[in-house]
Design a protein around this motif. Structure first.
Motif, short mmCIF file in Angstrom:
data_model
loop_
_atom_site.label_atom_id
_atom_site.label_comp_id
_atom_site.label_asym_id
_atom_site.label_seq_id
_atom_site.Cartn_x
_atom_site.Cartn_y
_atom_site.Cartn_z
N GLU A 1 0.87 -1.08 -0.20
CA GLU A 1 0.10 -0.03 0.10
C GLU A 1 0.96 1.23 -0.06
O GLU A 1 1.60 1.44 0.93
CB GLU A 1 -0.83 -0.06 1.30
CG GLU A 1 -1.75 1.36 1.37
CD GLU A 1 -2.79 1.18 2.51
OE1 GLU A 1 -3.34 2.33 2.75
OE2 GLU A 1 -2.70 0.16 3.14
N THR B 1 1.82 4.58 1.11
CA THR B 1 1.66 5.27 2.39
C THR B 1 2.13 6.78 2.30
O THR B 1 1.74 7.48 3.06
CB THR B 1 2.40 4.80 3.57
OG1 THR B 1 3.72 4.74 3.09
CG2 THR B 1 1.96 3.35 3.76
N GLN C 1 2.72 -5.63 1.99
CA GLN C 1 1.73 -6.70 2.71
C GLN C 1 1.89 -7.98 2.75
O GLN C 1 1.91 -8.74 3.63
CB GLN C 1 0.44 -6.11 2.29
CG GLN C 1 0.19 -4.65 2.78
CD GLN C 1 -1.15 -3.98 2.21
OE1 GLN C 1 -1.81 -4.67 1.60
NE2 GLN C 1 -1.55 -2.87 2.97
N GLY D 1 -2.94 5.32 -0.39
CA GLY D 1 -3.80 4.44 -0.30
C GLY D 1 -4.13 3.56 -1.52
O GLY D 1 -4.99 2.59 -1.31
N ASP D 2 -3.28 3.86 -2.61
CA ASP D 2 -3.22 2.53 -3.69
C ASP D 2 -2.68 1.33 -3.44
O ASP D 2 -1.79 1.45 -2.55
CB ASP D 2 -2.70 3.49 -4.98
CG ASP D 2 -3.36 4.41 -5.74
OD1 ASP D 2 -4.55 4.63 -5.17
OD2 ASP D 2 -2.64 5.04 -6.29
N ILE D 3 -3.09 0.12 -3.82
CA ILE D 3 -2.39 -1.00 -3.68
C ILE D 3 -1.62 -1.15 -4.96
O ILE D 3 -2.32 -1.05 -6.10
CB ILE D 3 -3.49 -1.97 -3.47
CG1 ILE D 3 -4.70 -1.74 -2.04
CG2 ILE D 3 -2.81 -3.35 -3.09
CD1 ILE D 3 -3.90 -1.63 -1.06
#
Length: 218
Positions: free
Chosen positions: A72, A74, A86, A123-125
């Motif tokens: 993600e 940040t 992650q 917020g993008d994955i």
């Protein structure tokens, strides 16, 4: 700190220096210090001067250069984006270390990129490949087509967005906003669309309940 085979160590503990040992399984070189990457017991091979760790429970996933990971975004600052890594792609095991990573603007895509915010937003994955490992810090690369944003978060309403069909453009169905991203060919369109459909269904149910409430008391 002098360690010997059988000693119990924790992630990050110093096992020795690079003049003494070569890092082997579940250990890594941190600027000349050999450290443990997992919880377990020390195993020193005196014949080849290698030190490894026998994990105390299972085998956590340790990343190598070339591995694909999900993370993600940040922070996006200047020419670097910061990522909370992650998981490893196609591997459900927990990561051995709490890896943090960065992507330099030159490693985002092939060709020129004017602004890093045209590729990533907080917020993008993303899906990315590991290009360099420094202990629990990584450098990532998203130049390949399958690497890049797999879920884009709208900067206005924080809903997830869908690709428009135009190159590197995504659209928010909630607030009718278009934005730029470095989109992966593995973008999760189905999951986002399903989330949007659920959102619309919830709004419909709330409105319907409110109308029934008004009708009942009128």
């Amino acid at each position: 700190m002098k360690v010997k085979s059988g000693d119990f160590v924790m992630p990050g503990d110093i096992l020795g220096v690079s003049e003494q040992f070569l890092p082997d399984k579940w250990t890594y070189d941190d600027e000349g210090y050999i450290r443990a990457s997992v919880l377990g017991t020390v195993d020193i091979n005196s014949s080849n001067k290698k030190v490894s760790i026998l994990p105390s429970s299972g085998n956590p996933a340790v990343l190598n250069v070339g591995d694909s990971v999900y993370g993600e975004i940040t922070d996006v600052r200047g020419q670097r984006a910061m990522i909370n890594v992650q998981k490893m792609k196609n591997n459900d095991r927990k990561l051995a270390l709490p890896y943090m990573a960065a992507i330099h603007i030159s490693q985002v895509k092939k060709g020129y990129l004017d602004k890093l915010t045209d590729a990533f937003r907080i917020g993008d994955i993303i899906e990315a490949k590991v290009s360099k490992i420094m202990g629990d810090n990584l450098d990532l690369n998203t130049e390949n087509e399958e690497d890049g944003v797999v879920k884009a978060m709208c900067t206005r309403c924080r809903a997830y967005m869908i690709p428009t069909g135009r190159k590197d453009e995504v659209y928010c169905e909630v607030c009718d906003k278009k934005e730029k991203r470095k989109i992966s060919t593995n973008y999760d369109c189905w999951g986002i669309k399903r989330t949007f459909e659920i959102f619309i269904l919830v709004i419909f149910c709330i409105n319907f309940s409110f109308m029934m409430f008004l009708e009942y008391f009128s």
